[in-house]
Enzyme design. Structure first.
Site, short mmCIF file in Angstrom:
data_model
loop_
_atom_site.label_atom_id
_atom_site.label_comp_id
_atom_site.label_asym_id
_atom_site.label_seq_id
_atom_site.Cartn_x
_atom_site.Cartn_y
_atom_site.Cartn_z
N HIS A 135 0.80 -1.22 0.00
CA HIS A 135 0.00 0.00 0.00
C HIS A 135 0.84 1.28 0.00
CE1 HIS A 135 -3.54 -2.29 0.11
NE2 HIS A 135 -3.78 -2.35 1.40
N HIS B 70 -9.66 2.77 0.30
CA HIS B 70 -9.70 1.62 1.19
C HIS B 70 -10.80 1.76 2.25
CE1 HIS B 70 -8.23 -1.95 3.17
NE2 HIS B 70 -7.11 -1.97 2.44
N GLU C 225 -11.93 -2.58 -3.28
CA GLU C 225 -10.84 -1.74 -3.72
C GLU C 225 -10.66 -1.87 -5.23
OE1 GLU C 225 -7.39 -2.59 -1.02
OE2 GLU C 225 -8.92 -3.85 -0.06
#
Length: 381
Positions: free
Chosen positions: A136, A206, A342
């Protein structure tokens, strides 16, 4: 401050004092207002924006991580509840236990491995923030920085300049994220990124959804039904998309969600403890380039969420690894308390040649749209 109290303050602030900038804009049946949400721990102020429409839907976003902190929608009885997990203040978002609640993830979402590779005749070494994996965007990705922001009619526009070398990435990347609320209960997220050098880009939001209400936990989520418009998925090995770029059919597996499945029953068909997988979305015939991706429905409240996107992939994550967390309004969150949708390119695409290209070059912007559409299905007569 609770959302209802904040909305009251926005209403009172509709007419600014003489010489002061307006804090509320009204257009297209949507209102936008701003207040403060603390600071990032280093003295930099965090701004919060609230978007509301005439159908009692509201969305809150903050400039820290361009993060969605609240989405309130009515159910079939007209009761309004917050349907995303999060925190009441900045101390939660700054905590080590924050699992990216509502954040914008970048430059590259999901897991990248290996993190060292030759790219554009240059050796690249991305940071390893989870074991030997780059997750991420690294230690300080887009989710942990302050974004600039402006209000414009029915939307909030946030911008961040990621400098060359951040978390090991080449080139500068100027990213703009737009949060737009419509009168018909759609939250549209538009992302655009411009680069100074070729670099991988794969940005997502997210948010953790629970249509029974953010505080309803696993008992609320597991009674909900999910469907995903995908015939295929990308299998994992140690949570990483396999180096050969394998793509499997969902048919005959627990990943076949083409027909709505109750989550509690769908879990029984898996050899994992819930979903944490990228689905390869089917192309839409009706509206090419902007596809239906997924639907979540909650029979008890009647609420539903439809996800549409122009991206090829959808990571579905059911909070399998979430520890016990104290969230908004003293709610307790934990394992299987929410589900994430996502929208993204396929994970680890920089290392897998057969996956859709994740490289953005100067002169050709990265563009990404996602629409989260909410509603409520009434009981039959």
């Amino acid at each position: 401050m609770l959302l209802d109290e904040h909305l009251d303050r926005c209403t009172l602030a509709e007419t600014p004092a003489e010489g002061q900038p307006a804090k509320k804009k009204m257009d297209l049946g949507v209102n936008v207002c701003e207040d403060a949400f603390g600071d990032d721990g280093t003295g930099h102020a965090v701004r919060r924006f609230t978007l509301t429409n005439e159908y009692r839907m509201s969305v809150q976003v903050i400039t820290y991580g361009a993060t969605i902190t609240c989405i309130k929608v009515p159910d079939k009885r007209g009761n309004v509840d917050d349907v995303v997990l999060g925190y009441d203040d900045m101390s939660g978002y700054l905590s080590n236990t924050n699992p990216y609640f509502g954040a914008t993830i970048g430059r590259v979402t999901n897991r990248t491995y290996p993190t060292d590779f030759l790219f554009n005749q240059q050796h690249i070494s991305l940071t390893k923030n989870v074991g030997g994996v780059h997750l991420h965007g690294g230690f300080k990705g887009f989710d942990k920085v302050i974004w600039d922001a402006v209000m414009e009619e029915d939307r909030v526009i946030m911008t961040y300049l990621s400098r060359e070398g951040e978390e090991g990435y080449p080139g500068d990347v100027l990213t703009t994220v737009t949060y737009q609320l419509t009168a018909d209960n759609r939250l549209i997220i538009g992302v655009r990124a411009s680069v100074t050098k070729p670099t991988p880009v794969n940005i997502t939001n997210h948010s953790y959804f629970n249509l029974a209400g953010h505080a309803s936990g696993s008992s609320g989520l597991l009674n909900q039904f999910v469907s995903v418009n995908a015939d295929k998925y990308t299998p994992l090995e140690n949570f990483i998309a396999t180096g050969l770029g394998e793509i499997r059919d969902v048919a005959g597996s627990g990943y076949d969600l083409r027909i709505p499945q109750k989550l509690s029953e769908a879990f029984k068909t898996l050899d994992t403890d819930g979903y944490d997988i990228n689905f390869c979305l089917n192309n839409s015939i009706v509206q090419p380039g902007f596809n239906f991706a997924a639907r979540l429905t909650d029979p008890e409240s009647g609420r539903f969420l439809d996800v549409h996107t122009d991206q090829p992939g959808l990571q579905v994550y059911t909070s399998n690894g979430m520890p016990t967390i104290r969230g908004k309004r003293d709610a307790t969150y934990g394992k299987h308390s929410a589900i994430c949708f996502e929208t993204q390119n396929y994970p680890n695409a920089i290392n897998i040649e057969k996956f859709p290209n994740s490289i953005v070059k100067p002169g050709t912007d990265y563009v990404h749209y996602t629409a989260y559409s909410f509603g409520a299905i009434p009981d039959p007569f």
